[in-house]
Design an enzyme around this catalytic site. Sequence first.
Site, mmCIF file in Angstrom:
data_model
loop_
_atom_site.group_PDB
_atom_site.id
_atom_site.type_symbol
_atom_site.label_atom_id
_atom_site.label_comp_id
_atom_site.label_asym_id
_atom_site.label_seq_id
_atom_site.Cartn_x
_atom_site.Cartn_y
_atom_site.Cartn_z
ATOM 1 N N GLY A 197 4.257 -34.629 -28.206
ATOM 2 C CA GLY A 197 5.264 -33.511 -28.113
ATOM 3 C C GLY A 197 5.445 -32.815 -26.167
ATOM 4 C CB SER A 198 6.446 -31.442 -23.976
ATOM 5 O OG SER A 198 5.180 -30.258 -23.692
ATOM 6 N N GLY A 202 1.830 -32.809 -22.827
ATOM 7 C CA GLY A 202 1.084 -34.688 -22.573
ATOM 8 C C GLY A 202 0.420 -34.791 -21.299
ATOM 9 C CD GLU A 219 4.008 -41.791 -30.038
ATOM 10 O OE1 GLU A 219 5.485 -42.054 -30.111
ATOM 11 O OE2 GLU A 219 3.424 -42.718 -30.266
ATOM 12 C CB CYS A 257 10.980 -36.586 -29.297
ATOM 13 S SG CYS A 257 10.125 -37.666 -30.916
#
Length: 495
Positions: A197-198, A202, A219, A257
């Site tokens: 995610g963002s 994170g 990630e 991403c």
Amino acid sequence: MGKNNNEIVVRDLERNVEDMREYFRSRNTREANWRKFQLLRLKAFLKENEGDIYNALFQDLGKNHVEAFRDEIGTLLKSINYALENLKGWMSSKKAKLPAIALLSSAEIIPEPLGLVLIISSWNFPFGLSLEPVIGAIAAGNTVVLKPSELAPSCSSLLARAIPAYLDKKAIRVIEGGPDVGELLLQQKWDKIFFTGSARVGRMVMSAAVKHLTPVALELGGKCPAVVDSLTFSWDKEAAIKRIIVSKFGPCAGQACIAIDYVLAEEKFSTTLVELMKVHIKKMFGENPRESKSMSRIINKQHFSRLKNLLSNPLVKDSIVYGGSMDEHNLYIEPTVFLNPPLEAAIMTEEIFGPFLPIITLEKIEESINFINSRPKPLSMYVFTKNQALQRRILSETSSGSVVFNDAIIQYAADTLPFGGIGESGIGSYHGKFSFDAFSHQKAVARRSFLTDFWFRFPPWDNHKFQLLESAYSFDYLGILLTILGLKRPRNVLI
């Protein structure tokens, strides 16, 4: 969520987590047959629910079924097959060498499962980003809690409803919910947390993991650049532009991403670049992309507003050279190309995560190295050039999660390559055996015979023992022999 309800949810969650931890202790998940059967059942889920998966992806993201198969179902089936083919080798212990001082000894490395792991996935590839790490966690023999993103509700609901019918309910569970459920999950003790995610979330995941010293894999993303050299031949230019367009606007309307975030090119090539982009955007998405069935939609109104706000700067809006139309009711944004928007504007400082493609021009393409190095390390870099010297400089002078020359995104589909970021773009990697390793502990095992020992490894210490240890750690067998005999090494003897 009220206080009483919250307490009930917490108690239920803690009980479920403890039940799963106890099931892991039963050692069922360590058996190769259990792992293989779960992978085969996951494969059956994908095949038997293919139509429902397409419908869910269309409802949440407007994905065409071809894109859905390419980016999610197809890649997952490939990953499962790869894991099944290689599982025996991955699970096997590996012999390890020991130094000479460890006489009559042997060593091996045994991969063992971590235990109970938490996987929190993202909304842009709701099945791919949920189940790709699950494949690795199952292959490694773990019990798994999966929390899909609530922002893709149809996909999340399908996973929660169908997965229990296919996989071992005692070992693999899907828990739905929003940020409040995510927060409750993070309060539990896990043997690993895998988050996609963002960077903002994170950081929250990493902060929560500190309490129990839980290892994490993050990630994330960032601004993935594409460096476009002035290619010599027309077919090179055509191929490069087509690959850039499909790698920017093709995966979930740029909500990926690893999608290209911006392009760096020489100023003298910019006109050609823009004109070719106009041609190929029309070829792929039609004269009116709004009516195209190949263009995904923005996930929700919040993200639509975020993208719309990127154009609030008049200088950014003035830099549009193609596209720009929006339809908030249908969550549609046209593929849009910008030429030299202000570098300090949000569109060039934040990850775009949408169908906007800025082009930044440079006097010399080599300047792209300093440009990239002045910003956070990207998840991926895509460099379109046949200049070998430039390729070498990119590899040696920049840092990123991955580098692809003359294409983009293809590294994601490779089971033999680690996929992950560096710095602010992520921690850890997965895919193929790297997924197995991400959810395994490499246990070192050494065995020693009682038949012999080096007497000089024990105190009391003296200079004689020091010389013997020095020779032993240098693998200098002649030095050991000469020292034991009380002799000095001849000057002309070379070891």
